[in-house]
Motif scaffolding. Structure first.
Motif, PDB file in Angstrom:
ATOM      1  N   ASP A 153     -78.664  63.761 -29.133  1.00  0.00           N
ATOM      2  CA  ASP A 153     -79.635  63.785 -28.047  1.00  0.00           C
ATOM      3  C   ASP A 153     -80.566  62.589 -28.191  1.00  0.00           C
ATOM      4  OD1 ASP A 153     -78.704  66.138 -26.912  1.00  0.00           O
ATOM      5  OD2 ASP A 153     -80.008  67.401 -28.138  1.00  0.00           O
ATOM      6  N   VAL A 154     -80.682  61.819 -27.127  1.00  0.00           N
ATOM      7  CA  VAL A 154     -81.604  60.696 -27.126  1.00  0.00           C
ATOM      8  C   VAL A 154     -83.020  61.221 -26.888  1.00  0.00           C
ATOM      9  CG1 VAL A 154     -82.204  58.521 -26.004  1.00  0.00           C
ATOM     10  CG2 VAL A 154     -79.803  59.144 -26.311  1.00  0.00           C
ATOM     11  N   PHE A 155     -83.159  62.110 -25.885  1.00  0.00           N
ATOM     12  CA  PHE A 155     -84.425  62.774 -25.589  1.00  0.00           C
ATOM     13  C   PHE A 155     -84.170  64.262 -25.539  1.00  0.00           C
ATOM     14  CE2 PHE A 155     -85.407  58.874 -22.874  1.00  0.00           C
ATOM     15  CZ  PHE A 155     -86.268  58.314 -23.796  1.00  0.00           C
ATOM     16  N   ASP A 156     -85.106  65.039 -26.039  1.00  0.00           N
ATOM     17  CA  ASP A 156     -85.006  66.474 -25.813  1.00  0.00           C
ATOM     18  C   ASP A 156     -85.533  66.760 -24.400  1.00  0.00           C
ATOM     19  OD1 ASP A 156     -87.810  66.494 -25.950  1.00  0.00           O
ATOM     20  OD2 ASP A 156     -87.852  67.264 -27.985  1.00  0.00           O
ATOM     21  N   HIS A 157     -85.407  67.995 -23.972  1.00  0.00           N
ATOM     22  CA  HIS A 157     -85.766  68.358 -22.595  1.00  0.00           C
ATOM     23  C   HIS A 157     -87.228  68.029 -22.283  1.00  0.00           C
ATOM     24  CE1 HIS A 157     -85.623  70.448 -18.780  1.00  0.00           C
ATOM     25  NE2 HIS A 157     -86.722  71.089 -19.132  1.00  0.00           N
ATOM     26  N   ALA A 158     -88.133  68.414 -23.179  1.00  0.00           N
ATOM     27  CA  ALA A 158     -89.557  68.184 -22.932  1.00  0.00           C
ATOM     28  C   ALA A 158     -89.880  66.695 -22.823  1.00  0.00           C
ATOM     29  CB  ALA A 158     -90.393  68.830 -24.034  1.00  0.00           C
ATOM     30  N   THR A 159     -89.277  65.895 -23.675  1.00  0.00           N
ATOM     31  CA  THR A 159     -89.502  64.446 -23.629  1.00  0.00           C
ATOM     32  C   THR A 159     -88.969  63.864 -22.328  1.00  0.00           C
ATOM     33  OG1 THR A 159     -89.378  64.324 -26.039  1.00  0.00           O
ATOM     34  CG2 THR A 159     -89.085  62.261 -24.821  1.00  0.00           C
ATOM     35  N   MET A 160     -87.800  64.324 -21.926  1.00  0.00           N
ATOM     36  CA  MET A 160     -87.221  63.835 -20.671  1.00  0.00           C
ATOM     37  C   MET A 160     -88.116  64.193 -19.485  1.00  0.00           C
ATOM     38  SD  MET A 160     -84.747  62.057 -19.731  1.00  0.00           S
ATOM     39  CE  MET A 160     -84.388  61.443 -18.125  1.00  0.00           C
ATOM     40  N   GLN A 161     -88.654  65.399 -19.471  1.00  0.00           N
ATOM     41  CA  GLN A 161     -89.560  65.807 -18.392  1.00  0.00           C
ATOM     42  C   GLN A 161     -90.799  64.917 -18.360  1.00  0.00           C
ATOM     43  OE1 GLN A 161     -87.288  67.545 -16.529  1.00  0.00           O
ATOM     44  NE2 GLN A 161     -89.167  68.439 -15.819  1.00  0.00           N
ATOM     45  N   ARG A 162     -91.352  64.605 -19.526  1.00  0.00           N
ATOM     46  CA  ARG A 162     -92.524  63.715 -19.588  1.00  0.00           C
ATOM     47  C   ARG A 162     -92.187  62.332 -19.049  1.00  0.00           C
ATOM     48  NH1 ARG A 162     -93.228  65.959 -24.505  1.00  0.00           N
ATOM     49  NH2 ARG A 162     -92.493  64.120 -25.617  1.00  0.00           N
ATOM     50  N   LYS A 163     -91.025  61.822 -19.423  1.00  0.00           N
ATOM     51  CA  LYS A 163     -90.607  60.493 -18.950  1.00  0.00           C
ATOM     52  C   LYS A 163     -90.453  60.475 -17.433  1.00  0.00           C
ATOM     53  CE  LYS A 163     -90.125  58.661 -23.076  1.00  0.00           C
ATOM     54  NZ  LYS A 163     -91.049  57.677 -23.578  1.00  0.00           N
ATOM     55  N   LEU A 164     -89.827  61.524 -16.890  1.00  0.00           N
ATOM     56  CA  LEU A 164     -89.642  61.596 -15.445  1.00  0.00           C
ATOM     57  C   LEU A 164     -90.982  61.712 -14.713  1.00  0.00           C
ATOM     58  CD1 LEU A 164     -86.471  63.849 -15.140  1.00  0.00           C
ATOM     59  CD2 LEU A 164     -86.663  61.395 -14.662  1.00  0.00           C
ATOM     60  N   ARG A 165     -91.904  62.515 -15.262  1.00  0.00           N
ATOM     61  CA  ARG A 165     -93.237  62.631 -14.649  1.00  0.00           C
ATOM     62  C   ARG A 165     -93.943  61.277 -14.665  1.00  0.00           C
ATOM     63  NH1 ARG A 165     -93.526  67.608 -17.218  1.00  0.00           N
ATOM     64  NH2 ARG A 165     -94.704  66.721 -18.943  1.00  0.00           N
ATOM     65  N   ARG A 166     -93.797  60.542 -15.762  1.00  0.00           N
ATOM     66  CA  ARG A 166     -94.432  59.222 -15.851  1.00  0.00           C
ATOM     67  C   ARG A 166     -93.842  58.264 -14.818  1.00  0.00           C
ATOM     68  NH1 ARG A 166     -98.438  57.394 -15.218  1.00  0.00           N
ATOM     69  NH2 ARG A 166     -98.180  55.214 -14.989  1.00  0.00           N
ATOM     70  N   ILE A 167     -92.535  58.296 -14.653  1.00  0.00           N
ATOM     71  CA  ILE A 167     -91.891  57.448 -13.640  1.00  0.00           C
ATOM     72  C   ILE A 167     -92.391  57.817 -12.253  1.00  0.00           C
ATOM     73  CG2 ILE A 167     -89.692  56.886 -12.519  1.00  0.00           C
ATOM     74  CD1 ILE A 167     -88.389  57.202 -15.345  1.00  0.00           C
ATOM     75  N   ALA A 168     -92.491  59.121 -11.963  1.00  0.00           N
ATOM     76  CA  ALA A 168     -92.979  59.571 -10.657  1.00  0.00           C
ATOM     77  C   ALA A 168     -94.408  59.080 -10.421  1.00  0.00           C
ATOM     78  CB  ALA A 168     -92.903  61.094 -10.561  1.00  0.00           C
ATOM     79  N   HIS A 169     -95.264  59.201 -11.433  1.00  0.00           N
ATOM     80  CA  HIS A 169     -96.644  58.730 -11.292  1.00  0.00           C
ATOM     81  C   HIS A 169     -96.689  57.213 -11.111  1.00  0.00           C
ATOM     82  CE1 HIS A 169     -99.193  62.280 -11.757  1.00  0.00           C
ATOM     83  NE2 HIS A 169     -98.230  62.746 -12.539  1.00  0.00           N
ATOM     84  N   GLN A 170     -95.837  56.500 -11.834  1.00  0.00           N
ATOM     85  CA  GLN A 170     -95.785  55.044 -11.695  1.00  0.00           C
ATOM     86  C   GLN A 170     -95.354  54.654 -10.276  1.00  0.00           C
ATOM     87  OE1 GLN A 170     -96.629  52.939 -14.289  1.00  0.00           O
ATOM     88  NE2 GLN A 170     -96.490  51.210 -12.889  1.00  0.00           N
ATOM     89  N   LEU A 171     -94.348  55.333  -9.750  1.00  0.00           N
ATOM     90  CA  LEU A 171     -93.920  55.062  -8.376  1.00  0.00           C
ATOM     91  C   LEU A 171     -95.060  55.321  -7.389  1.00  0.00           C
ATOM     92  CD1 LEU A 171     -90.307  56.534  -8.429  1.00  0.00           C
ATOM     93  CD2 LEU A 171     -90.936  54.129  -8.104  1.00  0.00           C
ATOM     94  N   HIS A 172     -95.765  56.422  -7.590  1.00  0.00           N
ATOM     95  CA  HIS A 172     -96.891  56.736  -6.713  1.00  0.00           C
ATOM     96  C   HIS A 172     -97.991  55.684  -6.833  1.00  0.00           C
ATOM     97  CE1 HIS A 172    -100.741  58.852  -5.756  1.00  0.00           C
ATOM     98  NE2 HIS A 172    -100.067  58.976  -4.632  1.00  0.00           N
ATOM     99  N   GLU A 173     -98.318  55.290  -8.052  1.00  0.00           N
ATOM    100  CA  GLU A 173     -99.365  54.289  -8.258  1.00  0.00           C
ATOM    101  C   GLU A 173     -99.020  52.971  -7.579  1.00  0.00           C
ATOM    102  OE1 GLU A 173     -99.785  54.034 -12.501  1.00  0.00           O
ATOM    103  OE2 GLU A 173    -100.466  56.122 -12.655  1.00  0.00           O
ATOM    104  N   GLU A 174     -97.768  52.574  -7.663  1.00  0.00           N
ATOM    105  CA  GLU A 174     -97.357  51.280  -7.111  1.00  0.00           C
ATOM    106  C   GLU A 174     -97.143  51.309  -5.601  1.00  0.00           C
ATOM    107  OE1 GLU A 174     -94.143  49.468  -9.250  1.00  0.00           O
ATOM    108  OE2 GLU A 174     -95.117  49.811 -11.183  1.00  0.00           O
ATOM    109  N   HIS A 175     -96.879  52.483  -5.033  1.00  0.00           N
ATOM    110  CA  HIS A 175     -96.510  52.554  -3.614  1.00  0.00           C
ATOM    111  C   HIS A 175     -97.366  53.523  -2.807  1.00  0.00           C
ATOM    112  CE1 HIS A 175     -93.078  50.108  -4.629  1.00  0.00           C
ATOM    113  NE2 HIS A 175     -92.741  50.968  -5.572  1.00  0.00           N
ATOM    114  N   HIS A 176     -98.543  53.896  -3.306  1.00  0.00           N
ATOM    115  CA  HIS A 176     -99.373  54.889  -2.622  1.00  0.00           C
ATOM    116  C   HIS A 176     -99.813  54.459  -1.227  1.00  0.00           C
ATOM    117  CE1 HIS A 176    -102.455  52.277  -4.368  1.00  0.00           C
ATOM    118  NE2 HIS A 176    -103.223  52.693  -3.379  1.00  0.00           N
ATOM    119  N   ALA A 177     -99.876  53.163  -0.967  1.00  0.00           N
ATOM    120  CA  ALA A 177    -100.329  52.676   0.344  1.00  0.00           C
ATOM    121  C   ALA A 177     -99.191  52.517   1.347  1.00  0.00           C
ATOM    122  CB  ALA A 177    -101.061  51.346   0.168  1.00  0.00           C
ATOM    123  N   GLU A 178     -97.968  52.800   0.941  1.00  0.00           N
ATOM    124  CA  GLU A 178     -96.817  52.661   1.830  1.00  0.00           C
ATOM    125  C   GLU A 178     -96.759  53.831   2.816  1.00  0.00           C
ATOM    126  OE1 GLU A 178     -94.940  49.987   1.782  1.00  0.00           O
ATOM    127  OE2 GLU A 178     -95.809  49.163  -0.055  1.00  0.00           O
TER     128      GLU A 178
END
Length: 110
Positions: free
Chosen positions: A6-31
């Motif tokens: 396992d590269v990431f366990d489930h909890a780590t993967m969820q954190r990574k995905l949440r961070r990506i989602a927040h990053q997308l929102h931060e970069e594109h919130h005005a779209e």
């Protein structure tokens, strides 16, 4: 039988995905919205998970699109998009795939 690594366990993967989602929102919130184009099959699953997370943190319209291409021979087989390509013109499109090694698949998808 080979042992699973396992590269990431489930909890780590969820954190990574949440961070990506927040990053997308931060970069594109005005779209006006985001189009997540998942490279089928696993990139589409990942795009769906990101869309679910994005919808919990923003009211931006999120559209999901699936893209099918032959990852081993991307020029040999026609690329299939689940919407007309013209509908993406002028919109903010994020390509999503499950693995990024050299970027070849995403280059062909773009």
């Amino acid at each position: 039988m080979a042992q699973r690594t396992d590269v990431f366990d489930h909890a780590t993967m969820q954190r990574k995905l949440r961070r990506i989602a927040h990053q997308l929102h931060e970069e594109h919130h005005a779209e006006d919205g985001l189009v997540l184009v998942g490279v089928a099959p696993r990139g589409t699953v990942l795009a769906e998970r990101l869309a679910t997370l994005l919808r919990t943190i923003t009211e931006l319209p999120i559209e999901l699109v699936s893209l099918k291409l032959d990852k081993d021979a991307p020029r040999a087989v026609q690329v299939e998009l689940s919407v007309e390509a013209g509908t993406l013109a002028g919109r903010t499109v994020v390509l999503v795939d499950d693995v990024l090694m050299c970027g070849r698949t995403l280059m062909h998808a773009a």
